[in-house]
Design a protein around this motif. Structure first.
Motif, PDB file in Angstrom:
ATOM      1  N   HIS A  89      38.086  35.183  45.879  1.00  0.00           N
ATOM      2  CA  HIS A  89      39.480  35.079  45.440  1.00  0.00           C
ATOM      3  C   HIS A  89      39.663  33.805  44.595  1.00  0.00           C
ATOM      4  CE1 HIS A  89      43.585  36.493  45.532  1.00  0.00           C
ATOM      5  NE2 HIS A  89      43.993  35.273  45.766  1.00  0.00           N
ATOM      6  N   ALA A  91      45.433  34.629  37.303  1.00  0.00           N
ATOM      7  CA  ALA A  91      44.469  35.696  37.550  1.00  0.00           C
ATOM      8  C   ALA A  91      43.453  35.218  38.588  1.00  0.00           C
ATOM      9  CB  ALA A  91      43.752  36.058  36.252  1.00  0.00           C
ATOM     10  N   GLN A 142      50.207  47.049  43.635  1.00  0.00           N
ATOM     11  CA  GLN A 142      50.831  46.007  44.447  1.00  0.00           C
ATOM     12  C   GLN A 142      51.763  46.677  45.441  1.00  0.00           C
ATOM     13  OE1 GLN A 142      50.354  42.868  44.649  1.00  0.00           O
ATOM     14  NE2 GLN A 142      49.109  42.451  42.869  1.00  0.00           N
ATOM     15  N   ASP A 177      45.462  45.029  37.930  1.00  0.00           N
ATOM     16  CA  ASP A 177      44.776  44.779  39.195  1.00  0.00           C
ATOM     17  C   ASP A 177      43.831  45.947  39.461  1.00  0.00           C
ATOM     18  OD1 ASP A 177      46.626  42.731  39.252  1.00  0.00           O
ATOM     19  OD2 ASP A 177      47.748  43.533  40.951  1.00  0.00           O
ATOM     20  N   CYS A 178      42.576  45.630  39.788  1.00  0.00           N
ATOM     21  CA  CYS A 178      41.618  46.713  39.965  1.00  0.00           C
ATOM     22  C   CYS A 178      40.410  46.272  40.770  1.00  0.00           C
ATOM     23  CB  CYS A 178      41.152  47.238  38.604  1.00  0.00           C
ATOM     24  SG  CYS A 178      40.291  46.026  37.593  1.00  0.00           S
ATOM     25  N   THR A 229      42.741  40.470  40.134  1.00  0.00           N
ATOM     26  CA  THR A 229      44.203  40.469  40.140  1.00  0.00           C
ATOM     27  C   THR A 229      44.672  39.825  38.846  1.00  0.00           C
ATOM     28  OG1 THR A 229      44.239  40.257  42.546  1.00  0.00           O
ATOM     29  CG2 THR A 229      46.280  39.727  41.381  1.00  0.00           C
TER      30      THR A 229
END
Length: 173
Positions: A123, A109, A168, A18-19, A95
């Motif tokens: 998203h 993802a 997270q 995640d970044c 994600t």
């Protein structure tokens, strides 16, 4: 930095899950673009999930191959691509997918892409690993991997690239 066609993809030394990733890219002003030819690259998360880079200002290509698309899966909501010779900016929040111990998909993802200040993916959920001319599907893999800038044989320029891992967290109220 500029991709020297034929030298291979540029990859991070470290792995990320995640970044948040910031990438500035430019198609040279004198570069001819025809569909996917002449001005094509991509940003791959975990070396597997692609957000397309292509010169789309005055250059037509297929929708899910446009700049800001989740390649082969979802086109961008709009096209804010600047002309060749001008810098474009991607700010992305990725994600990684999660898998159960048996290898089945727990959560897919996702990516949010802000392209030149405009949200083009909100998203959005990847259907699976990026594939060309094939249906995307998941297979179990690590939650971290290298980030890759694709050498598609075109002289794309990159600048001001930075990444911030996202942890997270569970918040208690």
């Amino acid at each position: 930095a500029q991709v020297k066609p034929g030298t291979g993809d540029l990859k991070t030394r470290e792995s990320f899950g995640d970044c948040q990733l910031h990438v500035e890219w430019m198609i040279p002003a004198d570069q001819a673009c025809e569909g996917q030819k002449g001005c094509n690259s991509g940003v791959f998360f975990l070396d597997a999930y692609e957000v397309q880079i292509v010169g789309n200002n005055g250059n037509q290509t297929y929708p899910d191959g446009s700049a800001g698309s989740m390649y082969g899966q979802y086109p961008p909501m709009v096209n804010p691509c600047r002309p060749n010779g001008e810098w474009n900016v991607y700010d992305m929040i990725f994600t990684a997918p999660r898998f159960h111990e048996d290898g089945s998909l727990k959560s897919p993802a996702t990516v949010t892409v802000i392209f030149n200040g405009v949200v083009v993916q909100n998203h959005s959920t990847f259907m699976g690993l990026t594939a060309h001319m094939a249906r995307a599907k998941y297979r179990p893999h690590s939650g971290e991997g290298r980030i890759r800038l694709q050498d598609h044989g075109d002289p794309i320029k990159f600048a001001n690239i930075w990444i911030r891992p996202l942890a997270q967290r569970t918040l208690a109220w």
